[in-house]
Motif scaffolding. Sequence first.
Motif, PDB file in Angstrom:
ATOM      1  N   ARG A 505       0.817  -1.214   0.000  1.00 30.69           N
ATOM      2  CA  ARG A 505       0.000   0.000   0.000  1.00 30.69           C
ATOM      3  C   ARG A 505       0.850   1.263   0.000  1.00 30.69           C
ATOM      4  O   ARG A 505       0.387   2.344  -0.390  1.00 30.69           O
ATOM      5  N   LYS A 506       2.126   1.116   0.409  1.00 34.99           N
ATOM      6  CA  LYS A 506       3.020   2.271   0.460  1.00 34.99           C
ATOM      7  C   LYS A 506       3.526   2.663  -0.921  1.00 34.99           C
ATOM      8  O   LYS A 506       3.942   3.800  -1.127  1.00 34.99           O
ATOM      9  N   TRP A 507       3.473   1.714  -1.882  1.00 32.54           N
ATOM     10  CA  TRP A 507       4.056   2.008  -3.196  1.00 32.54           C
ATOM     11  C   TRP A 507       3.209   1.565  -4.387  1.00 32.54           C
ATOM     12  O   TRP A 507       3.399   2.065  -5.493  1.00 32.54           O
ATOM     13  N   PHE A 508       2.246   0.654  -4.176  1.00 33.46           N
ATOM     14  CA  PHE A 508       1.433   0.211  -5.311  1.00 33.46           C
ATOM     15  C   PHE A 508       0.333   1.230  -5.580  1.00 33.46           C
ATOM     16  O   PHE A 508      -0.518   1.485  -4.727  1.00 33.46           O
ATOM     17  N   THR A 509       0.349   1.820  -6.741  1.00 34.67           N
ATOM     18  CA  THR A 509      -0.634   2.844  -7.108  1.00 34.67           C
ATOM     19  C   THR A 509      -1.527   2.385  -8.253  1.00 34.67           C
ATOM     20  O   THR A 509      -2.191   3.185  -8.890  1.00 34.67           O
ATOM     21  N   GLY A 510      -1.521   1.092  -8.519  1.00 35.46           N
ATOM     22  CA  GLY A 510      -2.339   0.584  -9.614  1.00 35.46           C
ATOM     23  C   GLY A 510      -1.574   0.574 -10.919  1.00 35.46           C
ATOM     24  O   GLY A 510      -0.344   0.699 -10.947  1.00 35.46           O
TER      25      GLY A 510
END
Length: 559
Positions: A505-510
């Motif tokens: 969640r800290k780096w995955f932006t889709g």
Amino acid sequence: MAEEVPKYDPERQASLTGVAEGLSSEDDAAVLAKLGYKQELRRNFTMIEVFGIAFSIMGLLPSIASTLAYSLPAGPAGLVWGWFTASAFIFVVGLAMADLGSAMPTSGGLYWWTHYFASPKTRNALSFLVGYSNTLGLVGGLCSIDYGFALMFLSVIVIARDGNWTPSNGIVYAVFMCCVLVHGVLASTISKAMAKLQTAFVIANFILIFATIIALPVGRASQRNDGEFIFGTTGNLTTWPIGWAWFLSWLSPIWTIGGFDSCVHMSEEASNATKAVPYGILMSIGSCWLFGFIICIVIAACISPDIESVLGSPFGQPMAQIYFDALGKKGALALMSLLFIVQFLMGLSILVAVSRQSWAFSRDGALPFSKFFRKVNARLFIPVRAVWGCVFVALILGLLCLIAPAAAAALFSLAVAGNNVAWGTPILCRLVWGQKKFKPGPVYTGDKLSRPIGWLAIVFLCFGIMLAMFPAGGPDPTPETMNYTVVVNSAVWGGALLYYFIDARKWFTGPKITLSEEDLTEEQAAAIREEGLQIEGLPAAAESVEGEGITEADPDKKA
């Protein structure tokens, strides 16, 4: 009058690189550019070949043979009507997916659609879950197909030895391992011919189908079962109620007709993708619905009335016993040999599909070692590293073969449950949050039918997940009869969500945008900044400071 200057179209301009390199037509590359991706794979697949790869993965007769243990306990009527009913519902799912595939054809379609349609608070987590569920579900499909190949291959040896030999779990895994490795070699070396080979694979499937539906009735001419036995005789070789045993027979068509999403994963290698993808989905499901129904009728007409003895065949494969009873030893050897050859081709086709899905997911930075796996071979224009990554995971999952047949059976249900989640989530997100954002493609079921079709598809997919979790034999299972799907899939879904909330969640932006910022329209650029999406090679939109210049960044760097 002065000559009118054509209006500059960034999406058309963005497609020129792919066109210049001979990878794609301008129209296909422009459609992909609207989704934010540059053309990196060569579009070798025609509409018929897109259908071919899905139909080849389904491998109709080998798949029915591999799953007779689910359908025959409900009796001949369960086999026949279970197939027809479940296939009708699967076609509804195909209609819902065809709407999306025509509107937004991209290799990572399922998780891309999820991210596009979901609410801002849920899109990253749901997209992450769908990507992992679909990737591992497809790898599970590869494992189950190649495990089925190993059983069929070894059944030929058992028939040749008159049933006087039984392969150990270690031998089954060794054959499985060799099969997966050969698939990896072929998928990495014959890429240019892969599209054309799909036609040959379809022909091989139909040769086997017609050979079976002709040879079995001829071989059992004096012992064929009547219409009442075929269409009206139910059975129950489980300890579940008879009605639930019939529902469990649906697992055979649900698993068999489970490769239609491969059309989506081949989107970026398909010519005229906005039509090839949806038609490939519907043609493959429809063909399996029709011809599978015919095959089930023929099997029910020619099977020994003592179904329990067929399921407990010393050959280790019910279809081998059916062939043997009708055609004798030589006939059974011939058709079982053709059966495992077609099963082998199924495994090759699904490895191609799962490698494209995993490549697309790594392109968006979601898989471990994404920077390594997302590379496309510059000479072959295929993701060779992704191919071998899938091979490695399949070999690890295949170790379940060494435990017990019940554990190995979880590979079948892993494909069912994992893919059902991946198919249902983007359809649900579109209906709940994204209907206003949906812009239909050239293939569309219409405003009045699209929503009811979507909701019916979701209900069926949820029911299919529940079916896949049940012990096939009955309640109160022993360790030997336990259905380990709930364990395997809980690990997949729970692990993916745990990984997301702890770290990703800290780096995955889709999905990332692989076009340069100069190639985006003003509307695209504004939407990207508003929604916090990330352009590959550039800082995340949320990090940019108004007025500052944009600098290069590592696409895999965590935000």
